[in-house]
Design a protein around this motif. Structure first.
Motif, short mmCIF file in Angstrom:
data_model
loop_
_atom_site.label_atom_id
_atom_site.label_comp_id
_atom_site.label_asym_id
_atom_site.label_seq_id
_atom_site.Cartn_x
_atom_site.Cartn_y
_atom_site.Cartn_z
N PRO A 1 -0.26 11.42 -0.29
CA PRO A 1 -0.80 10.06 -0.39
C PRO A 1 -0.23 9.11 0.67
O PRO A 1 -0.91 8.18 1.10
CB PRO A 1 -0.40 9.61 -1.80
CG PRO A 1 -0.01 10.82 -2.52
CD PRO A 1 0.39 11.84 -1.53
N GLU B 1 4.05 5.96 -5.34
CA GLU B 1 3.95 6.12 -6.80
C GLU B 1 2.94 7.21 -7.15
O GLU B 1 3.18 8.02 -8.04
CB GLU B 1 3.59 4.78 -7.46
CG GLU B 1 3.62 4.84 -8.96
CD GLU B 1 4.93 5.37 -9.54
OE1 GLU B 1 4.87 6.10 -10.55
OE2 GLU B 1 6.01 5.07 -8.99
N GLN B 2 1.81 7.23 -6.45
CA GLN B 2 0.82 8.28 -6.69
C GLN B 2 1.41 9.65 -6.38
O GLN B 2 1.21 10.60 -7.14
CB GLN B 2 -0.43 8.04 -5.82
CG GLN B 2 -1.51 9.08 -6.05
CD GLN B 2 -2.03 9.06 -7.47
OE1 GLN B 2 -2.45 8.01 -7.96
NE2 GLN B 2 -2.01 10.19 -8.15
N GLY B 3 2.14 9.75 -5.30
CA GLY B 3 2.79 11.01 -4.95
C GLY B 3 3.79 11.47 -5.99
O GLY B 3 3.84 12.65 -6.33
N ARG B 4 4.57 10.54 -6.51
CA ARG B 4 5.54 10.89 -7.56
C ARG B 4 4.82 11.43 -8.79
O ARG B 4 5.24 12.44 -9.37
CB ARG B 4 6.34 9.65 -7.97
CG ARG B 4 7.44 9.29 -7.05
CD ARG B 4 8.19 8.11 -7.62
NE ARG B 4 9.39 7.85 -6.87
CZ ARG B 4 9.88 6.65 -6.65
NH1 ARG B 4 9.27 5.59 -7.14
NH2 ARG B 4 10.98 6.50 -5.96
N VAL B 5 3.76 10.75 -9.20
CA VAL B 5 2.99 11.18 -10.37
C VAL B 5 2.40 12.56 -10.12
O VAL B 5 2.49 13.46 -10.97
CB VAL B 5 1.88 10.15 -10.70
CG1 VAL B 5 0.89 10.70 -11.71
CG2 VAL B 5 2.49 8.85 -11.19
N ASP B 6 1.81 12.77 -8.95
CA ASP B 6 1.21 14.06 -8.61
C ASP B 6 2.25 15.17 -8.61
O ASP B 6 2.00 16.28 -9.10
CB ASP B 6 0.52 13.99 -7.25
CG ASP B 6 -0.69 13.07 -7.23
OD1 ASP B 6 -1.16 12.65 -8.30
OD2 ASP B 6 -1.16 12.75 -6.10
N GLU C 1 2.26 1.92 -3.47
CA GLU C 1 1.23 2.56 -4.31
C GLU C 1 1.08 4.04 -3.97
O GLU C 1 0.96 4.89 -4.86
CB GLU C 1 -0.11 1.85 -4.13
CG GLU C 1 -0.16 0.47 -4.73
CD GLU C 1 -1.46 -0.26 -4.40
OE1 GLU C 1 -2.42 0.37 -3.89
OE2 GLU C 1 -1.51 -1.48 -4.63
N ALA C 2 1.09 4.35 -2.68
CA ALA C 2 0.96 5.75 -2.25
C ALA C 2 2.15 6.58 -2.74
O ALA C 2 1.97 7.70 -3.23
CB ALA C 2 0.84 5.83 -0.73
N CYS D 1 -2.47 7.12 3.28
CA CYS D 1 -2.33 5.68 3.46
C CYS D 1 -2.13 5.34 4.94
O CYS D 1 -2.74 4.41 5.46
CB CYS D 1 -1.12 5.19 2.64
SG CYS D 1 -0.79 3.44 2.75
N LYS E 1 0.83 -1.21 0.00
CA LYS E 1 0.00 0.00 0.00
C LYS E 1 0.86 1.26 0.00
O LYS E 1 0.53 2.25 -0.66
CB LYS E 1 -0.95 -0.02 1.20
CG LYS E 1 -1.97 -1.13 1.11
CD LYS E 1 -2.85 -1.18 2.32
CE LYS E 1 -3.82 -2.36 2.19
NZ LYS E 1 -4.72 -2.47 3.32
#
Length: 195
Positions: free
Chosen positions: A95, A73-78, A70-71, A99, A67
């Motif tokens: 993120p 990775e979402q932060g990097r994208v954002d 995933e958080a 989490c 988890k």
């Protein structure tokens, strides 16, 4: 090469363990769940369970590490689309805080296991690798500011990681919302950045 039956069976058992632990931890909290309940839910014996994780803490790491990846990775994208350095750092952090706060006691226990667990144990090692990846992502954002030297970016990222960890783990912050935790981190990180 095709995976053999033995390896498939091991993976299937691991998947059942992760699903059972995830469900029970989410519903009751890690402190209220026994390893026997997890074994029963996964339809395996407790001896088999301990082949995959020696302690409940390792089970929590097994569940939470995925988890947190995933958080992150979402932060990097954002962060890629956020122009300001402070806001981009917080885009990585948010993120992870979200989490951690899904089940606050589990989040705090996860952080404790990460810090005080055996770094040689694979689940603990994986958790520490996530921390290192988080710090690398933050350092990359900090390098956007030409006033931040290469070595300083890594050091500042380590400090940001410590600030985030303490903000999420501190007993005095148990009742704080995700937004309040993120704002607490923002205030502290803002002081660190060059002006």
């Amino acid at each position: 090469m095709p995976v053999g039956r033995r390896e498939r069976n091991k993976q299937e058992k691991l998947d059942r363990i992760v699903a059972a632990a995830s469900e029970l931890f989410a519903e009751h909290g890690v402190d209220e769940v026994t390893t026997q309940q997890i074994a029963d839910q996964a339809d395996i014996g407790t001896g088999t369970l301990f082949l995959y994780a020696k302690t409940k803490g390792e089970l929590l790491l097994l569940v939470q590490n995925a988890k947190y990846v995933e958080a992150l990775e979402q932060g990097r994208v954002d962060a890629e689309t956020v122009p300001g350095v402070l806001d981009a750092v917080l885009a990585i952090v948010r993120p992870i805080v979200e989490c951690n706060r899904i089940q606050i006691d589990n989040g705090r226990t996860y952080l404790r296991e990460m810090v005080f667990g055996d770094p040689e144990e694979p689940r603990h090692s994986a958790a520490l690798a996530i921390v290192a990846q988080t710090e690398e992502a933050v350092a990359a954002v900090l390098r956007r500011d030409e006033r931040v030297a290469e070595g300083d970016a890594a050091t500042l990222a380590h400090i940001v990681s410590a600030v985030m960890f303490l903000s999420m783990a501190a007993s005095v912050n148990i009742a704080l919302s995700v937004e309040e935790i993120v704002q607490d981190i923002r205030r502290q990180v803002d002081v660190l950045l060059p002006r």
